[in-house]
Design an enzyme around this catalytic site. Structure first.
Site, mmCIF file in Angstrom:
data_model
loop_
_atom_site.group_PDB
_atom_site.id
_atom_site.type_symbol
_atom_site.label_atom_id
_atom_site.label_comp_id
_atom_site.label_asym_id
_atom_site.label_seq_id
_atom_site.Cartn_x
_atom_site.Cartn_y
_atom_site.Cartn_z
ATOM 1 N N GLU A 46 39.025 56.362 -37.202
ATOM 2 C CA GLU A 46 37.948 56.312 -38.196
ATOM 3 C C GLU A 46 38.391 56.920 -39.525
ATOM 4 O O GLU A 46 38.980 57.997 -39.573
ATOM 5 C CB GLU A 46 36.704 57.085 -37.723
ATOM 6 C CG GLU A 46 35.592 57.005 -38.777
ATOM 7 C CD GLU A 46 34.422 57.954 -38.570
ATOM 8 O OE1 GLU A 46 33.504 57.926 -39.415
ATOM 9 O OE2 GLU A 46 34.423 58.724 -37.598
ATOM 10 N N ASP A 111 40.467 74.504 -40.878
ATOM 11 C CA ASP A 111 40.004 74.474 -42.267
ATOM 12 C C ASP A 111 39.753 75.913 -42.705
ATOM 13 O O ASP A 111 38.933 76.615 -42.108
ATOM 14 C CB ASP A 111 38.709 73.643 -42.333
ATOM 15 C CG ASP A 111 38.131 73.566 -43.744
ATOM 16 O OD1 ASP A 111 38.807 74.013 -44.692
ATOM 17 O OD2 ASP A 111 36.996 73.070 -43.893
ATOM 18 N N ASP A 113 38.691 78.162 -45.944
ATOM 19 C CA ASP A 113 38.058 78.010 -47.258
ATOM 20 C C ASP A 113 37.877 79.383 -47.897
ATOM 21 O O ASP A 113 37.363 80.298 -47.261
ATOM 22 C CB ASP A 113 36.694 77.335 -47.056
ATOM 23 C CG ASP A 113 36.115 76.803 -48.345
ATOM 24 O OD1 ASP A 113 36.144 77.537 -49.358
ATOM 25 O OD2 ASP A 113 35.614 75.667 -48.352
#
Length: 425
Positions: A46, A111, A113
């Site tokens: 995807e 991830d 951040d």
């Protein structure tokens, strides 16, 4: 983040050029095909695109590299996210019988951040970053890369700058791609040390004996802590920041230090005093270690993971070589050999590389144009390689190439090993 050469209003004009002449489609397809590991591996992946005016399109999928190129050049996505490899083609998910469309595999991703560190950085907040707080990303990469390789045995880690305020890690080993949700959660939990929200004062709690993984992580943090926290962030400078640090200590240590700090104003000496006092109390304690100094170091510097990103197989993550619409910076792979000198402000913007592309070059040979007429796709590929080599993007594509080469060598080694095992019957 100063991006003086980039104007977001120009993005609609720059993106078509970027996808037509600079995006490394060949390497990108090679990465996500994994050497043709299974027939539909790329086709069942995807992709999701964020288009102009925040139009969000999920469940995109493509049969070939050529189809991916044509669609991206037609749709001109402002942002590209990569999702899982599904049981069926994502573009046909509505035609599949209910309940049979399943996410099967995806890279193990992380991830990190900078906004998650807002309670422990004083130089910037929210989306802003600077060279001082970027040290936190360097520490995060050093700690996680070592743990994923040495503690878990993974080899193929692609570290990518997000384009604005963070970094992503794609663990691409076959074993990582096949992990269940429970296994991904276990890895993410193992790597998580900083717990609790804004109301939690003491976010890291260590117990005796300290786990080897935490000791390894501390040895990384110790290399950076004094310069980063005591000097650059000045965590023992003002009364407000001192109170925040001392809040994690016991009442007795806190009282003693507050008296000491009335005379001692030098932040480095204040830190040394804190460490000495903690050590003294620890040696006099019968119930084992109190590691307040180490807890403070980890609370201020240890990587803060978004565990939900890592846990889900179907979670989407921003693609390498996507453009950040706000900063214009390309989401580029990071060369770990040059990690200490990696500067997010030197990462090229789309406006810079498009400008570099338009600069005239004396050695543009006419014969290339003749070759270009031979085979449209091969010619397009050759032209694109020639094009990005003329820009600041070249060195980052080279990092990506080296990563892909290492994966290909590893696959070849596995195939040889398996064929040898089959002969040993």
């Amino acid at each position: 983040m100063p991006t003086s050469d980039y104007d977001p209003a120009c993005l609609p004009d720059l993106l078509p050029l970027y996808y037509r002449r600079l995006f490394p489609f060949s390497q990108y397809y090679r990465w996500l095909s994994y050497g043709g590991v299974s027939k539909n591996y790329f086709q069942n992946r995807e992709f999701s695109f964020t288009l102009k005016d925040d139009i969000y399109v999920r469940y995109q999928s493509f049969t070939t590299q050529n189809e991916l190129e044509k669609e991206m050049q037609k749709m001109v996505p402002y942002k590209i996210d990569i999702g899982a490899v599904y049981s069926h083609r994502p573009s046909q998910h509505n035609a599949v019988k209910s309940g049979t469309f399943q996410a099967l595999e995806k890279e193990l991703v992380f991830d990190i951040d900078m906004t998650d560190y807002d309670d422990v950085r004083r130089c910037c907040s929210a989306a802003d970053i600077c060279s001082k707080c970027w040290t936190l990303m360097t520490i995060a990469i050093r700690i996680l890369d070592r743990a994923l390789r040495e503690d878990f045995g993974f080899h193929h880690l692609l570290w990518v700058y997000s384009g604005r305020r963070g970094v992503h890690c794609w663990v691409c080993d076959e074993a990582a791609r096949k992990l269940s949700v429970a296994a991904r959660s276990a890895v993410a939990e193992y790597l998580s040390l900083v717990k609790g929200g804004e109301e939690t004062v003491r976010k890291v709690v260590l117990s005796d004996p300290i786990h080897p993984f935490i000791n390894h992580s501390l040895s990384v943090v110790e290399r950076y802590f004094r310069q980063y926290a005591i000097v650059d962030q000045d965590i023992l400078g003002s009364k407000e920041s001192v109170d925040k640090v001392l809040a994690v200590l016991t009442v007795h240590i806190k009282k003693e230090l507050m008296v000491n700090y009335q005379d001692e104003k030098n932040p480095m000496k204040r830190w040394d005093r804190l460490c000495a006092l903690v050590e003294h109390k620890k040696s006099g304690s019968k119930k084992g270690g109190q590691y307040f100094d180490k807890e403070i170091m980890l609370q201020y510097c240890y990587p803060r993971l978004d565990v939900n990103v890592s846990k889900g197989v179907n979670h989407l993550l921003k693609s390498p070589f996507s453009v950040h619409p706000k900063t214009g910076r390309i989401s580029v792979p990071i060369d770990l050999k040059e990690l200490n000198t990696f500067d997010p402000f030197e990462v090229p913007t789309i406006s810079l590389i498009c400008e570099e592309l338009e600069r005239p070059r004396a050695d543009e040979a006419e014969e290339d144009d003749m070759k270009d007429k031979e085979n449209e796709q091969e010619a397009g590929e050759r032209r694109r390689i020639r094009d990005f080599k003329r820009t600041s993007l070249a060195k980052y594509v080279k990092v990506f190439d080296r990563f892909l080469e290492a994966m290909a060598r590893s696959r070849k080694g596995e195939m040889l090993k398996n064929s040898d095992l089959q002969k040993d019957f």
